[in-house]
Design a protein around this motif. Structure first.
Motif, PDB file in Angstrom:
ATOM      1  N   MET A   1     -47.160  25.796   7.190  1.00 21.99           N
ATOM      2  CA  MET A   1     -45.888  25.446   7.816  1.00 21.99           C
ATOM      3  C   MET A   1     -45.886  23.968   8.193  1.00 21.99           C
ATOM      4  O   MET A   1     -46.896  23.427   8.629  1.00 21.99           O
ATOM      5  CB  MET A   1     -45.663  26.304   9.073  1.00 21.99           C
ATOM      6  N   GLY A   2     -44.748  23.316   8.036  1.00 19.76           N
ATOM      7  CA  GLY A   2     -44.585  21.936   8.475  1.00 19.76           C
ATOM      8  C   GLY A   2     -43.782  21.875   9.757  1.00 19.76           C
ATOM      9  O   GLY A   2     -43.258  22.879  10.238  1.00 19.76           O
ATOM     10  N   GLU A   3     -43.674  20.679  10.320  1.00 13.03           N
ATOM     11  CA  GLU A   3     -42.885  20.518  11.537  1.00 13.03           C
ATOM     12  C   GLU A   3     -42.278  19.125  11.579  1.00 13.03           C
ATOM     13  O   GLU A   3     -42.929  18.134  11.238  1.00 13.03           O
ATOM     14  CB  GLU A   3     -43.750  20.727  12.780  1.00 13.03           C
ATOM     15  N   ILE A   4     -41.020  19.066  11.993  1.00 11.20           N
ATOM     16  CA  ILE A   4     -40.348  17.803  12.295  1.00 11.20           C
ATOM     17  C   ILE A   4     -40.098  17.777  13.792  1.00 11.20           C
ATOM     18  O   ILE A   4     -39.492  18.703  14.351  1.00 11.20           O
ATOM     19  CB  ILE A   4     -39.008  17.680  11.551  1.00 11.20           C
ATOM     20  N   VAL A   5     -40.566  16.741  14.444  1.00 10.46           N
ATOM     21  CA  VAL A   5     -40.314  16.567  15.876  1.00 10.46           C
ATOM     22  C   VAL A   5     -39.357  15.382  16.027  1.00 10.46           C
ATOM     23  O   VAL A   5     -39.706  14.242  15.738  1.00 10.46           O
ATOM     24  CB  VAL A   5     -41.624  16.316  16.650  1.00 10.46           C
ATOM     25  N   LEU A   6     -38.141  15.700  16.450  1.00 11.28           N
ATOM     26  CA  LEU A   6     -37.119  14.689  16.668  1.00 11.28           C
ATOM     27  C   LEU A   6     -37.147  14.263  18.130  1.00 11.28           C
ATOM     28  O   LEU A   6     -37.137  15.108  19.027  1.00 11.28           O
ATOM     29  CB  LEU A   6     -35.739  15.234  16.323  1.00 11.28           C
ATOM     30  N   VAL A   7     -37.196  12.970  18.380  1.00 15.90           N
ATOM     31  CA  VAL A   7     -37.233  12.426  19.737  1.00 15.90           C
ATOM     32  C   VAL A   7     -36.013  11.537  19.946  1.00 15.90           C
ATOM     33  O   VAL A   7     -35.762  10.630  19.142  1.00 15.90           O
ATOM     34  CB  VAL A   7     -38.521  11.611  19.966  1.00 15.90           C
ATOM     35  N   ARG A   8     -35.272  11.815  20.993  1.00 21.49           N
ATOM     36  CA  ARG A   8     -34.174  10.904  21.338  1.00 21.49           C
ATOM     37  C   ARG A   8     -34.754   9.689  22.066  1.00 21.49           C
ATOM     38  O   ARG A   8     -35.706   9.818  22.847  1.00 21.49           O
ATOM     39  CB  ARG A   8     -33.140  11.579  22.236  1.00 21.49           C
ATOM     40  N   HIS A   9     -34.171   8.539  21.824  1.00 22.06           N
ATOM     41  CA  HIS A   9     -34.626   7.305  22.468  1.00 22.06           C
ATOM     42  C   HIS A   9     -34.527   7.402  23.993  1.00 22.06           C
ATOM     43  O   HIS A   9     -33.781   8.222  24.553  1.00 22.06           O
ATOM     44  CB  HIS A   9     -33.801   6.124  21.973  1.00 22.06           C
ATOM     45  N   THR A  49     -46.742  11.504   9.600  1.00 20.75           N
ATOM     46  CA  THR A  49     -45.781  10.442   9.347  1.00 20.75           C
ATOM     47  C   THR A  49     -44.993  10.150  10.620  1.00 20.75           C
ATOM     48  O   THR A  49     -44.612  11.072  11.343  1.00 20.75           O
ATOM     49  CB  THR A  49     -44.790  10.849   8.229  1.00 20.75           C
ATOM     50  N   HIS A  50     -44.769   8.861  10.878  1.00 20.60           N
ATOM     51  CA  HIS A  50     -43.904   8.439  11.982  1.00 20.60           C
ATOM     52  C   HIS A  50     -42.681   7.741  11.390  1.00 20.60           C
ATOM     53  O   HIS A  50     -42.818   6.784  10.613  1.00 20.60           O
ATOM     54  CB  HIS A  50     -44.632   7.468  12.918  1.00 20.60           C
ATOM     55  N   LEU A  51     -41.505   8.211  11.789  1.00 23.59           N
ATOM     56  CA  LEU A  51     -40.248   7.639  11.334  1.00 23.59           C
ATOM     57  C   LEU A  51     -39.461   7.132  12.538  1.00 23.59           C
ATOM     58  O   LEU A  51     -39.665   7.584  13.659  1.00 23.59           O
ATOM     59  CB  LEU A  51     -39.403   8.688  10.596  1.00 23.59           C
ATOM     60  N   LEU A 148     -42.936  12.903  13.045  1.00 25.66           N
ATOM     61  CA  LEU A 148     -42.283  12.507  14.286  1.00 25.66           C
ATOM     62  C   LEU A 148     -41.203  11.493  13.936  1.00 25.66           C
ATOM     63  O   LEU A 148     -41.482  10.496  13.261  1.00 25.66           O
ATOM     64  CB  LEU A 148     -43.285  11.881  15.257  1.00 25.66           C
ATOM     65  N   ALA A 149     -39.967  11.725  14.388  1.00 29.52           N
ATOM     66  CA  ALA A 149     -38.859  10.813  14.109  1.00 29.52           C
ATOM     67  C   ALA A 149     -38.175  10.417  15.407  1.00 29.52           C
ATOM     68  O   ALA A 149     -37.663  11.270  16.131  1.00 29.52           O
ATOM     69  CB  ALA A 149     -37.856  11.459  13.163  1.00 29.52           C
ATOM     70  N   VAL A 150     -38.182   9.123  15.705  1.00 34.57           N
ATOM     71  CA  VAL A 150     -37.488   8.599  16.881  1.00 34.57           C
ATOM     72  C   VAL A 150     -36.064   8.249  16.461  1.00 34.57           C
ATOM     73  O   VAL A 150     -35.859   7.435  15.549  1.00 34.57           O
ATOM     74  CB  VAL A 150     -38.200   7.354  17.444  1.00 34.57           C
ATOM     75  N   THR A 151     -35.081   8.847  17.125  1.00 34.77           N
ATOM     76  CA  THR A 151     -33.699   8.720  16.680  1.00 34.77           C
ATOM     77  C   THR A 151     -32.757   8.776  17.870  1.00 34.77           C
ATOM     78  O   THR A 151     -33.113   8.373  18.973  1.00 34.77           O
ATOM     79  CB  THR A 151     -33.406   9.800  15.617  1.00 34.77           C
ATOM     80  N   SER A 152     -31.535   9.270  17.659  1.00 31.28           N
ATOM     81  CA  SER A 152     -30.500   9.291  18.685  1.00 31.28           C
ATOM     82  C   SER A 152     -29.906  10.677  18.831  1.00 31.28           C
ATOM     83  O   SER A 152     -30.069  11.548  17.955  1.00 31.28           O
ATOM     84  CB  SER A 152     -29.387   8.292  18.342  1.00 31.28           C
TER      85      SER A 152
END
Length: 216
Positions: A1-9, A49-51, A148-152
């Motif tokens: 299994m994979g995982e995407i962790v979305l982080v709001r600024h 990966t860090h995005l 991990l993706a830093v976004t809005s």
């Protein structure tokens, strides 16, 4: 299994009247981000990966989290919608003034519904925003990989619209409570994406950090 962790600024300049003025972290926003980075490190969280989106507040959040930004992949598809221009378009088209903080909860659904109906637009159409966010999410979703993706907040809400098939009103409703520096987890199983966590801020749980639990 994979995982995407979305982080709001972290908290940005909510006193701004345009996107350029908004696009920088406050002192509290940097502190929220630093606490988040410390919490992730304490949990032993590791990512392949860090995005990050291409906005200043995304970079400042990632750096405050302790990430080496030279190793972060910048992807403008994770950039926020241009809400200031959308709000201006709504005022010009429907006479709805841009709100203060107290009226914001009523304003967001009106903007999203009018944008979805193509009655207004900012720098892009609703369909264009949806397409780029969905494409970025699909590209990040790979079995066996943690991202991990830093976004809005708007990008996170649009990702959840895709996963949960939300209508424009529910898309607006899920957008409004998204906290600064919050964590949102998506599990990846083959081509399937499953929402596994929404709006978590464990790094802000201590009672003395209650005032740091902000949405704007």
């Amino acid at each position: 299994m994979g995982e995407i962790v979305l982080v709001r600024h972290g908290q940005a300049n909510s006193e701004a009247k345009d996107e350029d003025g908004y696009d920088r972290l406050t002192d509290l926003g940097r502190q929220q981000s630093a606490w988040l980075g410390e919490w992730l490190a304490a949990q032993g969280e590791r990512f392949d990966t860090h995005l990050a989106g291409g906005l200043r507040r995304h970079r400042e959040t990632a750096e405050a989290m302790g990430l080496d930004f030279s190793r972060v992949q910048v992807d403008p598809r994770f950039d926020e919608m241009d809400y200031f221009n959308l709000g201006k378009a709504l005022e010009e088209t429907h006479g709805v003034p841009f709100p203060d903080a107290e009226a914001f909860a009523d304003h967001v659904p009106k903007v999203m519904e009018a944008w979805h109906r193509a009655e207004i637009r900012g720098n892009e159409t609703f369909d264009a925003f949806e397409s780029r966010v969905t494409e970025a999410l699909i590209d990040a979703a790979q079995e066996g990989r943690r991202v991990l993706a830093v976004t809005s907040g708007g990008v996170i809400a649009m990702a959840l619209r895709h996963i949960l098939r939300l209508d424009p009103t529910r898309f607006a409703h899920i957008l409004m409570p998204i906290r600064n520096s919050s964590i949102h987890r998506v599990h990846v199983r083959g081509r399937q994406m499953i929402l596994a966590g929404f709006n978590a801020t464990p790094h802000l749980d201590p009672p003395d950090r209650a005032t740091a639990r902000t949405t704007f």
